[in-house]
Design an enzyme around this catalytic site. Structure first.
Site, mmCIF file in Angstrom:
data_model
loop_
_atom_site.group_PDB
_atom_site.id
_atom_site.type_symbol
_atom_site.label_atom_id
_atom_site.label_comp_id
_atom_site.label_asym_id
_atom_site.label_seq_id
_atom_site.Cartn_x
_atom_site.Cartn_y
_atom_site.Cartn_z
ATOM 1 N N TYR A 1 0.845 -1.198 0.000
ATOM 2 C CA TYR A 1 0.000 0.000 0.000
ATOM 3 C C TYR A 1 0.879 1.247 0.000
ATOM 4 O O TYR A 1 1.898 1.302 0.696
ATOM 5 C CB TYR A 1 -0.906 0.013 1.228
ATOM 6 C CG TYR A 1 -2.184 -0.775 1.064
ATOM 7 C CD1 TYR A 1 -3.272 -0.245 0.368
ATOM 8 C CD2 TYR A 1 -2.300 -2.058 1.590
ATOM 9 C CE1 TYR A 1 -4.445 -0.968 0.210
ATOM 10 C CE2 TYR A 1 -3.471 -2.792 1.441
ATOM 11 C CZ TYR A 1 -4.536 -2.241 0.751
ATOM 12 O OH TYR A 1 -5.692 -2.961 0.596
ATOM 13 N N GLU A 2 0.464 2.251 -0.795
ATOM 14 C CA GLU A 2 1.259 3.468 -0.926
ATOM 15 C C GLU A 2 0.469 4.743 -0.648
ATOM 16 O O GLU A 2 1.047 5.834 -0.609
ATOM 17 C CB GLU A 2 1.882 3.517 -2.327
ATOM 18 C CG GLU A 2 2.744 2.286 -2.614
ATOM 19 C CD GLU A 2 3.448 2.336 -3.962
ATOM 20 O OE1 GLU A 2 3.355 3.380 -4.640
ATOM 21 O OE2 GLU A 2 4.094 1.336 -4.322
ATOM 22 N N HIS A 3 -0.845 4.595 -0.444
ATOM 23 C CA HIS A 3 -1.704 5.750 -0.147
ATOM 24 C C HIS A 3 -2.652 5.356 0.988
ATOM 25 O O HIS A 3 -3.154 4.221 1.009
ATOM 26 C CB HIS A 3 -2.495 6.171 -1.386
ATOM 27 C CG HIS A 3 -1.651 6.408 -2.593
ATOM 28 N ND1 HIS A 3 -0.911 7.556 -2.783
ATOM 29 C CD2 HIS A 3 -1.388 5.612 -3.674
ATOM 30 C CE1 HIS A 3 -0.255 7.474 -3.928
ATOM 31 N NE2 HIS A 3 -0.529 6.299 -4.482
#
Length: 306
Positions: A155-157
């Site tokens: 996950y990046e956001h």
């Protein structure tokens, strides 16, 4: 005890200590090579990628996302769907590559940057309990359908705080490991004030459940030097203390230390220090055009580890 005997005993102890330290350092090196595959829609298949029999090879299917597959995708609170290239990377392809290469394992990565390159993927649980419950059910189904070995978190956001992320992912990993649904786990953080705190919170509480840290060193600026790279590695080794920090580069033109500018030299330096825990590449889709040149070079280096 005489002075000479005492000195001899101290010398022996010193030799034992130094030898033990060298053995421990050498044992930290591994022949692990990992590669993300399937996210770019470039019609790449497992069989396209060169696989050296001397290395431990992990393909990481990218991505399973808890969003709908519609043209205007929406978050589904832990109900994961497959978003990788299912034409070239379906369950029969997984079975085939596993049969041909017993040392190859297949994982899937959760999250990623965007859905179809247009919509950011947000970690956005309605509640910890409901997200974990839905994630366990949907991920278990995908793992069993594809006969997967591991899981990666990318996950990046985020629309949730670090503690919520840590609890959701930590409880999910605990269930998957305890029930032998997967045999290994990894996370894929990078240096960003909106990203790293979530993974550090997860590591502090559930780091014992995480086998590998796929640190995205290619998220650093282009033109990174070998010296800077080595410094970044030490920083992240401190952040994820006790973890197996894998080094990485991108074949998509992203940043960090590239193979052209000394990545493999830096890997050799880490190897000499007993700190080369493995290499991973983003991604097979982007490497296809260059005939996987850097995959071959990286695996050749790992294969040389005693």
């Amino acid at each position: 005890m005489s002075s000479s005997k005492l000195q001899l005993s101290l010398l022996i102890l010193q030799v034992i200590f130094i030898t033990s330290s060298v053995i421990q350092a050498a044992s930290a090196n591994t022949k692990l090579f990992r590669e993300y595959i399937g996210a770019e829609g470039n019609n790449v298949s497992f069989s396209d990628v060169p696989i050296y029999p001397q290395v431990h090879f992990h393909f990481i299917l990218s991505f399973a996302i808890d969003y709908t597959n519609s043209s205007t995708p929406k978050s589904t609170n832990g109900n994961f769907n497959v978003f990788w290239d299912t034409v070239n990377l379906n369950p029969s392809h997984v079975s085939s590559i596993q049969a041909q290469n017993p040392h190859v394992k297949i994982a899937m990565s959760l999250g990623g940057d965007t859905v179809n390159g247009n919509h950011f993927v947000f970690f956005n649980p309605t509640s910890i309990n409901s997200w974990v419950r839905n994630a366990i059910d949907s991920i278990t189904q995908i793992v069993r359908e594809y006969n997967l070995d591991g899981i990666d978190i990318d996950y990046e956001h985020f629309k949730a705080d670090p503690d919520t992320f840590a609890e959701c992912i930590g409880r999910l990993l605990y269930y998957l490991i305890q029930n032998k649904i997967v045999s290994f786990t990894s996370i894929a953080p990078y240096e960003d004030d909106s990203v790293q705190p979530h993974y550090l919170a997860l590591w502090r509480k559930y780091g014992h459940l995480i086998d590998y840290v796929n640190f995205q060193f290619y998220a650093y600026k282009k033109g990174t030097t070998i010296s800077q790279f080595m410094g970044y590695f030490e920083t992240q080794s401190s952040n994820y203390k006790g973890g197996k920090i894998l080094v990485s580069f991108g074949t998509d033109g992203s940043g960090g230390l590239s193979p052209k500018n000394g990545f493999l030299k830096a890997c050799s330096m880490l190897k000499d220090q007993g700190k080369l825990h493995g290499i991973f590449i983003w991604s097979a889709d982007d490497s296809k055009e260059a005939n996987f040149r850097y995959e071959k070079q990286s695996q050749a280096l790992l294969a040389s580890i005693d």
